[in-house]
Design an enzyme around this catalytic site. Structure first.
Site, PDB file in Angstrom:
ATOM      1  N   CYS A 189      -1.597  -0.070  12.421  1.00  0.00           N
ATOM      2  CA  CYS A 189      -2.341   0.751  11.466  1.00  0.00           C
ATOM      3  C   CYS A 189      -1.712   2.150  11.403  1.00  0.00           C
ATOM      4  O   CYS A 189      -1.079   2.607  12.354  1.00  0.00           O
ATOM      5  CB  CYS A 189      -3.797   0.853  11.911  1.00  0.00           C
TER       6      CYS A 189
ATOM      7  N   ASP B 299      -3.326   4.767  11.516  1.00  0.00           N
ATOM      8  CA  ASP B 299      -4.217   5.627  12.295  1.00  0.00           C
ATOM      9  C   ASP B 299      -3.419   6.521  13.256  1.00  0.00           C
ATOM     10  O   ASP B 299      -2.536   6.041  13.969  1.00  0.00           O
ATOM     11  CB  ASP B 299      -5.184   4.739  13.093  1.00  0.00           C
TER      12      ASP B 299
ATOM     13  N   ARG C  23      -4.056   7.724  15.961  1.00  0.00           N
ATOM     14  CA  ARG C  23      -4.247   7.487  17.400  1.00  0.00           C
ATOM     15  C   ARG C  23      -3.463   6.279  17.909  1.00  0.00           C
ATOM     16  O   ARG C  23      -3.456   6.008  19.112  1.00  0.00           O
ATOM     17  CB  ARG C  23      -5.740   7.298  17.681  1.00  0.00           C
TER      18      ARG C  23
ATOM     19  N   HIS D  89      -6.660  -2.264  16.083  1.00  0.00           N
ATOM     20  CA  HIS D  89      -7.146  -1.291  17.065  1.00  0.00           C
ATOM     21  C   HIS D  89      -8.638  -1.028  16.909  1.00  0.00           C
ATOM     22  O   HIS D  89      -9.219  -1.276  15.836  1.00  0.00           O
ATOM     23  CB  HIS D  89      -6.376   0.032  16.944  1.00  0.00           C
TER      24      HIS D  89
ATOM     25  N   CYS E 278     -11.225   1.194  13.858  1.00  0.00           N
ATOM     26  CA  CYS E 278     -10.338   1.239  12.686  1.00  0.00           C
ATOM     27  C   CYS E 278     -11.161   1.578  11.434  1.00  0.00           C
ATOM     28  O   CYS E 278     -12.101   0.856  11.092  1.00  0.00           O
ATOM     29  CB  CYS E 278      -9.631  -0.102  12.515  1.00  0.00           C
TER      30      CYS E 278
END
Ligand code: ZN
Length: 219
Positions: free
Chosen positions: A39, A41, A43, A98, A101
């Site tokens: 992703c 994302d 993080r 993850h 999400c």
């Protein structure tokens, strides 16, 4: 933006000299073993969580770690998968979802995305996963989202197998697929078992069977 530019200067001053030999070796070619699909994302950092160096991972990142199924309109994800498999000859593909999400939360909770039509259209590639997840009982919203993250990894592994380059490499025993889920709060990674149904902690099952193993290695 200042912190980003300061980071570049620090990289050039400190990190690059420490790895200059590696970067010289990589200056004219790459030979990554693994295509890592994660992703976007902030993080989720593939090289950090796998402790890999530059040159080790070929990476695709997008909202929801999605791989559209092969079709008449080949987009950037399809082209990148094909280049990794048919061009670079990667031996493994990891699809890594993850915890927490945002994309999967939107799908699982049927969040209104009228103001983000491109996101809404993109997340249609998770429709099969949503349909499966909606057929399960969930004790909480968190449970529903976690289920969506899991089903999405399974669905995207199915999608990636529809790509001709991937199907051919699996058939020839040259490519193995893996489904992972990264938990941001603990650093734990769960991996999909060979039956393609259950996720198990990678730490306890480091020899965990891949989601799809080459026929040549099949037991
Ligand atoms: Zn995400």
């Amino acid at each position: 933006m200042k912190d980003i530019i300061d980071g570049v200067l620090k990289f050039q001053r400190d990190a690059y000299p420490q790895r200059s030999e590696l970067f010289q070796r990589l200056a004219t070619h790459q030979n990554p073993s693994t295509l890592f699909i994660a992703c976007s994302d902030s993080r989720v950092v593939p090289e950090l969580l796998t402790q890999r160096e530059p040159g080790d991972l070929f990476v695709i990142r997008n909202a929801g770690n999605i791989v559209p199924a092969h079709g008449s309109q080949a987009g950037g994800v399809s082209a990148t998968v094909e280049y990794a498999v048919a061009g670079l000859g990667v031996t493994d593909i990891v699809v890594c979802g993850h915890s927490d999400c945002g994309a999967m939360t939107a799908v699982a909770t049927c969040k209104c995305l009228d103001h983000m039509p491109a996101v809404a259209g993109w997340l249609r590639h998770a429709d099969a996963a949503r349909a499966v997840n909606e057929g399960h009982a969930h004790s909480s919203v968190r449970d529903r989202v976690d289920g969506m993250v899991r089903e999405n990894v399974i669905a995207q592994l199915a999608n990636i197998k529809t790509h001709p380059s991937v199907a051919r490499a699996i058939e020839q025993g040259k490519l193995t697929l893996h489904g992972w889920i990264y938990d941001i709060a603990t650093g734990r990674i769960d991996a999909l078992d060979s039956a393609g149904k259950r996720f198990q902690p990678l730490a306890d099952h480091s020899q965990v069977a891949p989601a799809s193993r080459p026929l040549a290695q099949a037991a």
